[in-house]
Design a protein around this motif. Structure first.
Motif, PDB file in Angstrom:
ATOM      1  N   GLY A   1       0.808  -1.228   0.000  1.00 27.49           N
ATOM      2  CA  GLY A   1       0.000   0.000   0.000  1.00 27.49           C
ATOM      3  C   GLY A   1       0.829   1.261   0.000  1.00 27.49           C
ATOM      4  N   GLY A   2       2.170   1.129   0.121  1.00 25.14           N
ATOM      5  CA  GLY A   2       3.044   2.300   0.066  1.00 25.14           C
ATOM      6  C   GLY A   2       3.078   2.909  -1.319  1.00 25.14           C
ATOM      7  N   LEU A   3       3.344   4.213  -1.396  1.00 28.86           N
ATOM      8  CA  LEU A   3       3.298   4.954  -2.653  1.00 28.86           C
ATOM      9  C   LEU A   3       4.683   5.414  -3.090  1.00 28.86           C
ATOM     10  CD1 LEU A   3       0.204   7.237  -1.887  1.00 28.86           C
ATOM     11  CD2 LEU A   3       0.230   4.981  -2.977  1.00 28.86           C
TER      12      LEU A   3
ATOM     13  N   LEU B   1      -0.421   0.599 -10.768  1.00 24.16           N
ATOM     14  CA  LEU B   1      -0.055   1.892 -11.340  1.00 24.16           C
ATOM     15  C   LEU B   1      -1.200   2.872 -11.109  1.00 24.16           C
ATOM     16  CD1 LEU B   1       1.438   0.645 -14.733  1.00 24.16           C
ATOM     17  CD2 LEU B   1       2.607   0.983 -12.552  1.00 24.16           C
ATOM     18  N   LEU B   2      -0.862   4.017 -10.563  1.00 23.20           N
ATOM     19  CA  LEU B   2      -1.893   5.004 -10.248  1.00 23.20           C
ATOM     20  C   LEU B   2      -2.057   6.039 -11.348  1.00 23.20           C
ATOM     21  CD1 LEU B   2      -1.096   5.579  -6.467  1.00 23.20           C
ATOM     22  CD2 LEU B   2      -2.709   3.957  -7.502  1.00 23.20           C
ATOM     23  N   SER B   3      -0.931   6.544 -11.851  1.00 25.37           N
ATOM     24  CA  SER B   3      -1.034   7.577 -12.888  1.00 25.37           C
ATOM     25  C   SER B   3       0.266   7.665 -13.672  1.00 25.37           C
ATOM     26  CB  SER B   3      -1.354   8.941 -12.271  1.00 25.37           C
ATOM     27  OG  SER B   3      -0.274   9.406 -11.476  1.00 25.37           O
TER      28      SER B   3
ATOM     29  N   ILE C   1       6.145  11.121 -15.594  1.00 24.61           N
ATOM     30  CA  ILE C   1       6.063  10.894 -14.147  1.00 24.61           C
ATOM     31  C   ILE C   1       5.153   9.689 -13.923  1.00 24.61           C
ATOM     32  CG2 ILE C   1       5.347  11.811 -11.914  1.00 24.61           C
ATOM     33  CD1 ILE C   1       5.925  14.599 -12.968  1.00 24.61           C
ATOM     34  N   LEU C   2       5.701   8.680 -13.271  1.00 22.22           N
ATOM     35  CA  LEU C   2       4.971   7.452 -12.987  1.00 22.22           C
ATOM     36  C   LEU C   2       4.706   7.371 -11.490  1.00 22.22           C
ATOM     37  CD1 LEU C   2       3.976   4.576 -13.840  1.00 22.22           C
ATOM     38  CD2 LEU C   2       6.320   3.794 -13.447  1.00 22.22           C
ATOM     39  N   LYS C   3       3.457   7.217 -11.112  1.00 21.28           N
ATOM     40  CA  LYS C   3       3.079   7.049  -9.712  1.00 21.28           C
ATOM     41  C   LYS C   3       2.463   5.671  -9.535  1.00 21.28           C
ATOM     42  CE  LYS C   3       2.148  11.996  -9.197  1.00 21.28           C
ATOM     43  NZ  LYS C   3       1.136  13.037  -8.873  1.00 21.28           N
ATOM     44  N   LEU C   4       2.846   4.987  -8.438  1.00 20.35           N
ATOM     45  CA  LEU C   4       2.354   3.625  -8.244  1.00 20.35           C
ATOM     46  C   LEU C   4       2.196   3.307  -6.763  1.00 20.35           C
ATOM     47  CD1 LEU C   4       5.054   1.861  -7.301  1.00 20.35           C
ATOM     48  CD2 LEU C   4       5.616   2.118  -9.704  1.00 20.35           C
ATOM     49  N   MET C   5       1.488   2.216  -6.507  1.00 20.82           N
ATOM     50  CA  MET C   5       1.280   1.727  -5.149  1.00 20.82           C
ATOM     51  C   MET C   5       1.790   0.297  -5.070  1.00 20.82           C
ATOM     52  SD  MET C   5      -2.249   1.548  -2.894  1.00 20.82           S
ATOM     53  CE  MET C   5      -3.097   0.462  -4.062  1.00 20.82           C
ATOM     54  N   ASN C   6       2.586   0.003  -4.056  1.00 22.45           N
ATOM     55  CA  ASN C   6       3.157  -1.328  -3.893  1.00 22.45           C
ATOM     56  C   ASN C   6       2.066  -2.324  -3.504  1.00 22.45           C
ATOM     57  OD1 ASN C   6       5.251  -3.180  -3.875  1.00 22.45           O
ATOM     58  ND2 ASN C   6       5.669  -2.892  -1.697  1.00 22.45           N
ATOM     59  N   GLY C   7       2.133  -3.514  -4.088  1.00 20.13           N
ATOM     60  CA  GLY C   7       1.157  -4.543  -3.745  1.00 20.13           C
ATOM     61  C   GLY C   7       0.694  -5.304  -4.972  1.00 20.13           C
TER      62      GLY C   7
END
Length: 371
Positions: free
Chosen positions: A24-26, A53-55, A71-77
């Motif tokens: 759940g970490g970003l 992958l969030l955005s 820019i890549l934003k993601l959440m672990n899991g």
């Protein structure tokens, strides 16, 4: 190599960063747009399988660097099968959402496709359904290739004038956009190329000695290719352009590495007809649209448009012989009647649209995107 080292470094950096995160970490990353390319296949695969992958923000103009960034934003899991990726085009301010599972496709190299509107998908899948074979399936043996690879030694193999004292085969030497300016364009040259195999071998032997002494393992080499490719009819394709630009050439000729050639290495009527078909097919509006949406034409913000041979080999080829022959005949008419070229090009595009049974809405969309 430096390129492979860079890729491995990015992969290692991403993996290590994720190890610091709890489920759940970003994380946010700034990456070069080359991340979308084939070289990063396994990095994309890892992220698709181990994160949500969030955005992705792309077409950025905020970084003062030569290449484009994203820019890549993601959440672990573990991947949530319903995860929607927010895609933001910083240039147009357009926002769209893509289900991440659409990118979990090994046949598509886990590419992050950013043009996944319903209309785009429908057009692409129509092409796939009616043309299941790619160029590489039909011609796996280097029929598509560069002509010469002369590094910075072009002047040792070329001359602006015919040198009658040189007892070597000579060819008109075409040079990228200088020689091929438009679809179905006449080719122009300012130099002759001399096929000197002995000089090639001598230079390569010397390069090997020099680079080995410097501890460099990846050897630069001069490459002249095979004369059979120069001696037979061929299709020339621009290596750098925002659209596919090709022309048919029956003359004995050569080119630098900014033009690709496709040849069957023979000159019978069947070979000529297929090459003429290929010229018309490559120059059609639909194939440029397909190449842009499938990243065959790499045209990211901050980078010069590029087409790589490995990607171009992935174009779909219609197998219908009647369609091929009809398209080839139209291409012959273009070269026989240049004043009517635009009228005949319009006929080619209409023929292609009709073959794939595209709707008026789809055709309008393609024309708008190509313009």
């Amino acid at each position: 190599s430096l390129k492979n080292g860079k890729i491995n470094y990015i992969m290692l950096f991403l993996e290590n960063s994720l190890e610091f995160l709890k489920t759940g970490g970003l994380l946010s990353f700034i990456l070069d747009v080359s991340f979308f390319e084939t070289a990063y296949l396994y990095t994309r695969k890892y992220l698709l399988e181990h994160t949500n992958l969030l955005s992705i923000d792309y077409n950025l103009a905020d970084f003062e660097v030569a290449s484009g960034q994203l820019i890549l934003k993601l959440m672990n899991g573990n991947l949530n099968p319903n995860n929607q990726v927010r895609l933001y085009d910083a240039e147009t301010k357009e926002i769209q959402y893509v289900n991440q599972t659409q990118w979990c496709n090994p046949k598509d190299e886990y590419k992050f496709r950013i043009n996944h509107s319903t209309l785009v998908e429908r057009i692409i899948h129509t092409i796939w359904a009616k043309s299941p074979l790619i160029l590489k399936d039909l011609f796996p043996h280097k029929n598509l290739r560069t002509c010469t690879m002369l590094l910075d030694m072009e002047d040792r193999f070329t001359s602006p004038q015919h040198q009658s004292s040189i007892d070597l085969q000579r060819y008109p030497y075409y040079q990228g956009s200088k020689s091929l300016k438009a679809k179905f364009g006449d080719l122009h040259f300012a130099k002759y190329f001399y096929y000197d195999k002995g000089l090639q071998d001598s230079i390569n032997d010397q390069l090997k000695v020099e680079l080995t002494a410097l501890g460099i393992k990846n050897k630069k080499r001069i490459g002249l290719g095979e004369q059979i490719a120069y001696d037979n009819p061929k299709v020339y394709i621009r290596q750098s352009a925002t659209e596919l630009i090709a022309t048919y050439d029956e003359k004995r000729s050569a080119a630098n590495n900014s033009l690709y050639i496709f040849t069957l290495q023979r000159e019978d009527a069947e070979a000529r007809s297929f090459l003429q078909f290929m010229c018309g097919w490559l120059n059609s509006d639909l194939l440029t649209y397909y190449a842009q949406n499938q990243n065959i034409i790499r045209n990211a913000k901050g980078k010069q448009p590029q087409i790589k041979i490995a990607d171009l080999y992935n174009i779909r080829i219609p197998a219908d012989k009647i369609f091929q022959n009809t398209l080839a005949q139209l291409v012959r008419e273009i070269y026989q009647d240049k004043p009517r070229q635009e009228i005949i090009i319009a006929k080619i595009n209409e023929l292609v649209y009709a073959y794939y049974e595209l709707s008026g809405e789809e055709i309008t969309h393609i024309r708008r995107r190509n313009n």
